[in-house]
Design a protein around this motif. Sequence first.
Motif, PDB file in Angstrom:
ATOM      1  N   ARG A  60       5.443   9.372   2.570  1.00 39.67           N
ATOM      2  CA  ARG A  60       5.186   7.939   2.441  1.00 39.67           C
ATOM      3  C   ARG A  60       5.473   7.163   3.726  1.00 39.67           C
ATOM      4  NH1 ARG A  60      10.397   8.451   0.439  1.00 39.67           N
ATOM      5  NH2 ARG A  60      11.882   7.016   1.441  1.00 39.67           N
ATOM      6  N   ALA A  61       6.109   7.801   4.721  1.00 43.81           N
ATOM      7  CA  ALA A  61       6.545   7.089   5.924  1.00 43.81           C
ATOM      8  C   ALA A  61       5.375   6.379   6.597  1.00 43.81           C
ATOM      9  CB  ALA A  61       7.201   8.057   6.895  1.00 43.81           C
ATOM     10  N   ARG A  62       5.566   5.114   6.909  1.00 44.95           N
ATOM     11  CA  ARG A  62       4.525   4.325   7.571  1.00 44.95           C
ATOM     12  C   ARG A  62       4.659   4.378   9.086  1.00 44.95           C
ATOM     13  NH1 ARG A  62       4.505  -1.465   5.058  1.00 44.95           N
ATOM     14  NH2 ARG A  62       2.470  -1.567   6.083  1.00 44.95           N
ATOM     15  N   TYR A  63       5.837   4.766   9.576  1.00 48.99           N
ATOM     16  CA  TYR A  63       6.080   4.941  11.011  1.00 48.99           C
ATOM     17  C   TYR A  63       7.046   6.107  11.194  1.00 48.99           C
ATOM     18  CZ  TYR A  63       4.331   0.133  11.525  1.00 48.99           C
ATOM     19  OH  TYR A  63       3.574  -1.011  11.482  1.00 48.99           O
ATOM     20  N   GLY A  64       6.911   6.796  12.319  1.00 47.61           N
ATOM     21  CA  GLY A  64       7.872   7.822  12.692  1.00 47.61           C
ATOM     22  C   GLY A  64       8.274   7.636  14.141  1.00 47.61           C
ATOM     23  N   VAL A  65       9.568   7.806  14.423  1.00 50.96           N
ATOM     24  CA  VAL A  65      10.086   7.658  15.787  1.00 50.96           C
ATOM     25  C   VAL A  65      10.876   8.921  16.131  1.00 50.96           C
ATOM     26  CG1 VAL A  65      11.341   6.189  17.393  1.00 50.96           C
ATOM     27  CG2 VAL A  65      10.338   5.182  15.332  1.00 50.96           C
ATOM     28  N   PHE A  66      10.474   9.588  17.199  1.00 52.92           N
ATOM     29  CA  PHE A  66      11.073  10.872  17.542  1.00 52.92           C
ATOM     30  C   PHE A  66      11.509  10.896  19.004  1.00 52.92           C
ATOM     31  CE2 PHE A  66       8.260  11.539  14.001  1.00 52.92           C
ATOM     32  CZ  PHE A  66       9.034  12.303  13.135  1.00 52.92           C
ATOM     33  N   GLU A  67      12.742  11.348  19.212  1.00 53.00           N
ATOM     34  CA  GLU A  67      13.315  11.469  20.550  1.00 53.00           C
ATOM     35  C   GLU A  67      13.045  12.861  21.100  1.00 53.00           C
ATOM     36  OE1 GLU A  67      17.818  11.547  22.478  1.00 53.00           O
ATOM     37  OE2 GLU A  67      17.448  10.417  20.626  1.00 53.00           O
ATOM     38  N   MET A  68      12.748  12.922  22.390  1.00 51.81           N
ATOM     39  CA  MET A  68      12.518  14.209  23.057  1.00 51.81           C
ATOM     40  C   MET A  68      13.359  14.294  24.322  1.00 51.81           C
ATOM     41  SD  MET A  68       8.390  14.605  22.592  1.00 51.81           S
ATOM     42  CE  MET A  68       7.981  12.963  21.991  1.00 51.81           C
ATOM     43  N   GLY A  69      14.119  15.383  24.447  1.00 49.45           N
ATOM     44  CA  GLY A  69      14.953  15.582  25.618  1.00 49.45           C
ATOM     45  C   GLY A  69      14.604  16.872  26.330  1.00 49.45           C
TER      46      GLY A  69
ATOM     47  N   ASP B  75       0.830  -1.210   0.000  1.00 44.69           N
ATOM     48  CA  ASP B  75       0.000   0.000   0.000  1.00 44.69           C
ATOM     49  C   ASP B  75       0.861   1.255   0.000  1.00 44.69           C
ATOM     50  OD1 ASP B  75       0.968  -0.537   2.529  1.00 44.69           O
ATOM     51  OD2 ASP B  75      -0.779   0.297   3.565  1.00 44.69           O
ATOM     52  N   GLU B  76       1.836   1.320  -0.879  1.00 40.67           N
ATOM     53  CA  GLU B  76       2.702   2.494  -0.935  1.00 40.67           C
ATOM     54  C   GLU B  76       1.894   3.745  -1.310  1.00 40.67           C
ATOM     55  OE1 GLU B  76       6.791   2.001  -2.593  1.00 40.67           O
ATOM     56  OE2 GLU B  76       5.899   0.173  -3.389  1.00 40.67           O
ATOM     57  N   ALA B  77       2.222   4.847  -0.654  1.00 39.60           N
ATOM     58  CA  ALA B  77       1.552   6.104  -0.969  1.00 39.60           C
ATOM     59  C   ALA B  77       1.982   6.605  -2.333  1.00 39.60           C
ATOM     60  CB  ALA B  77       1.893   7.146   0.099  1.00 39.60           C
ATOM     61  N   GLU B  78       1.075   7.230  -3.038  1.00 39.15           N
ATOM     62  CA  GLU B  78       1.413   7.788  -4.345  1.00 39.15           C
ATOM     63  C   GLU B  78       2.428   8.911  -4.176  1.00 39.15           C
ATOM     64  OE1 GLU B  78      -0.761   9.984  -8.135  1.00 39.15           O
ATOM     65  OE2 GLU B  78      -1.922   9.280  -6.426  1.00 39.15           O
ATOM     66  N   ASP B  79       3.515   8.850  -4.928  1.00 39.29           N
ATOM     67  CA  ASP B  79       4.588   9.827  -4.818  1.00 39.29           C
ATOM     68  C   ASP B  79       4.352  10.951  -5.819  1.00 39.29           C
ATOM     69  OD1 ASP B  79       6.871  11.232  -4.437  1.00 39.29           O
ATOM     70  OD2 ASP B  79       8.246   9.671  -5.095  1.00 39.29           O
ATOM     71  N   THR B  80       3.590  11.942  -5.392  1.00 38.25           N
ATOM     72  CA  THR B  80       3.249  13.048  -6.291  1.00 38.25           C
ATOM     73  C   THR B  80       4.434  13.968  -6.547  1.00 38.25           C
ATOM     74  OG1 THR B  80       2.473  14.357  -4.425  1.00 38.25           O
ATOM     75  CG2 THR B  80       0.836  12.998  -5.572  1.00 38.25           C
ATOM     76  N   LEU B  81       5.473  13.878  -5.717  1.00 33.37           N
ATOM     77  CA  LEU B  81       6.641  14.745  -5.887  1.00 33.37           C
ATOM     78  C   LEU B  81       7.797  14.011  -6.557  1.00 33.37           C
ATOM     79  CD1 LEU B  81       6.693  16.677  -2.484  1.00 33.37           C
ATOM     80  CD2 LEU B  81       5.695  17.368  -4.660  1.00 33.37           C
ATOM     81  N   HIS B  82       7.549  12.766  -7.003  1.00 37.40           N
ATOM     82  CA  HIS B  82       8.562  12.007  -7.735  1.00 37.40           C
ATOM     83  C   HIS B  82       9.878  11.934  -6.968  1.00 37.40           C
ATOM     84  CE1 HIS B  82       5.781  12.078 -11.079  1.00 37.40           C
ATOM     85  NE2 HIS B  82       5.715  13.393 -10.987  1.00 37.40           N
ATOM     86  N   GLY B  83       9.790  11.509  -5.702  1.00 37.00           N
ATOM     87  CA  GLY B  83      10.982  11.362  -4.881  1.00 37.00           C
ATOM     88  C   GLY B  83      11.320  12.593  -4.069  1.00 37.00           C
ATOM     89  N   GLY B  84      10.604  13.692  -4.254  1.00 38.95           N
ATOM     90  CA  GLY B  84      10.865  14.904  -3.493  1.00 38.95           C
ATOM     91  C   GLY B  84      10.212  14.874  -2.127  1.00 38.95           C
TER      92      GLY B  84
END
Length: 500
Positions: free
Chosen positions: A170-179, A13-22
């Motif tokens: 397109r990212a299916r997950y995001g992981v963010f550190e907070m300090g 289920d890849e997201a459509e890349d409307t920016l062609h890699g941008g």
Amino acid sequence: MTALARILEWPADEAEDTLHGGLWDASSLERAMKGTASADFVVTGVEIDSRDVQPGDLFFALKGEAMDGHRFVEMAFAKGAVACVVDRPVAGPHVLVKDTMEALERLGAASRARARGPIIGVTGSVGKTGVKEMLFDGLERATRGDAHRSVKSYNNHVGVPLSLARMPARARYGVFEMGMNHAGEIAALTRQVRPNVAVITTIAPAHIENLGSEEAIADAKAEIFQGLERGGTAVIPADNPHFERLRKAALRCGAHVVSFGRSAHASVRLLDTVDAIGGGSLVTVDMGDRRVCYSVAAPGEHQVINSLAVMAAVRAVGGDLGAAGVALAEMGGLAGRGARLEIVVPGGEPDAAGQRRALLIDESYNANPASMRATLAQLGRTGAKRRIAVLGAMKELGTHGPGYHAALIEPIREAGVDYLVLVGDEMTPLARELENGVEPGENAAKSLGKPAAFAHCANVGEALDRVRAFGLESGDAILVKGSNSVGLASLVSELNKQEG
């Protein structure tokens, strides 16, 4: 579909890349930042440091107390920036905004709004970068490259929106550190990240100088729950003395609480761990409705406990536990955070290949009382001809500092350290403890009946000289650990390039 098939198959289920890699185009940047673009363009990355600009990047000219990023716009273009975000017109493609820092925050918010998958936020006194990297490796493996995370330790008021702005659509997950260094800082960050799962690795006396007590530290870390999306999950350490405090804070924010650790009440409970051949651990975990077995490549009980937090978070976002287990089995220590380096040394007997090698354990990025104890304990379990520890000062402990530094004498003795180098004025209380434990005229600590010589140095250069004068030999294990500002990374670098 089997777990292996899910790992190997490219997401359907890849997201459509409307920016062609941008990553962003001029019109989307205008809308997100409420600015005006001077031309049409597409960018493939976002950067705030002109020295790190890569071809295709969007450069933000941020203004600080001592430096104005607008001075480096020309350099950014020379290094290949496609456009710049500025608060005044410049020669070259740009987006004109009122305030560049505010624009970065707006772009981060726009990126979070377009995210199509769950987001994990990670904080804690110890281990947050390692847990973030473990999570990313597992999720990236399962999605074949469609996971995103904050790089390095980009976990502050600039690093978090920058990391968000870099997240592909397109990212299916995001992981963010907070300090944080002060109360209220994580509250601001978590409202930008808006995690679906919020992880607290542990609570320990890091930054106690600013916050005053471990209870205040726990409250400051618990601010991460304030940004949880509705129905979100809080992942907290079951074995920590502040578990109940964290649990109540999570419940007040409407979170579903999942705990991890050895405690009988832990949702993700460690059942068994044994040393693996070649280092690391074999781990068996009870997750309530199933038992999971996997390997952790990075050695140390603290890494085993960190892996429980990873498994809890992966399950909470519906990720693949099998892929996470494979990633944990392959992922070693990070530079400055447990990397184990084989170095060439001048002394001792050569091995079968004719080389003289020693183990260098790089923990040079950070240190607090809890991480010092954990790392020294692991040094004590490391098979070695001799154990050498280079320990730098632990910063931001305030009036608690002398006591915490002096208390390191216990884990040092338990680790059976043969030679100890202390770096920084803050280590004076420990040096005094060591001196009080020896006969007059000796410069050694009584370590389990075996004296361990030590030196107290003012700086890293002097420490390196002492280590070299001691003479490293084949079969030695050398631990280097201290707060980042001490600068022990340079000592690691010098030892790593040392030739026998």
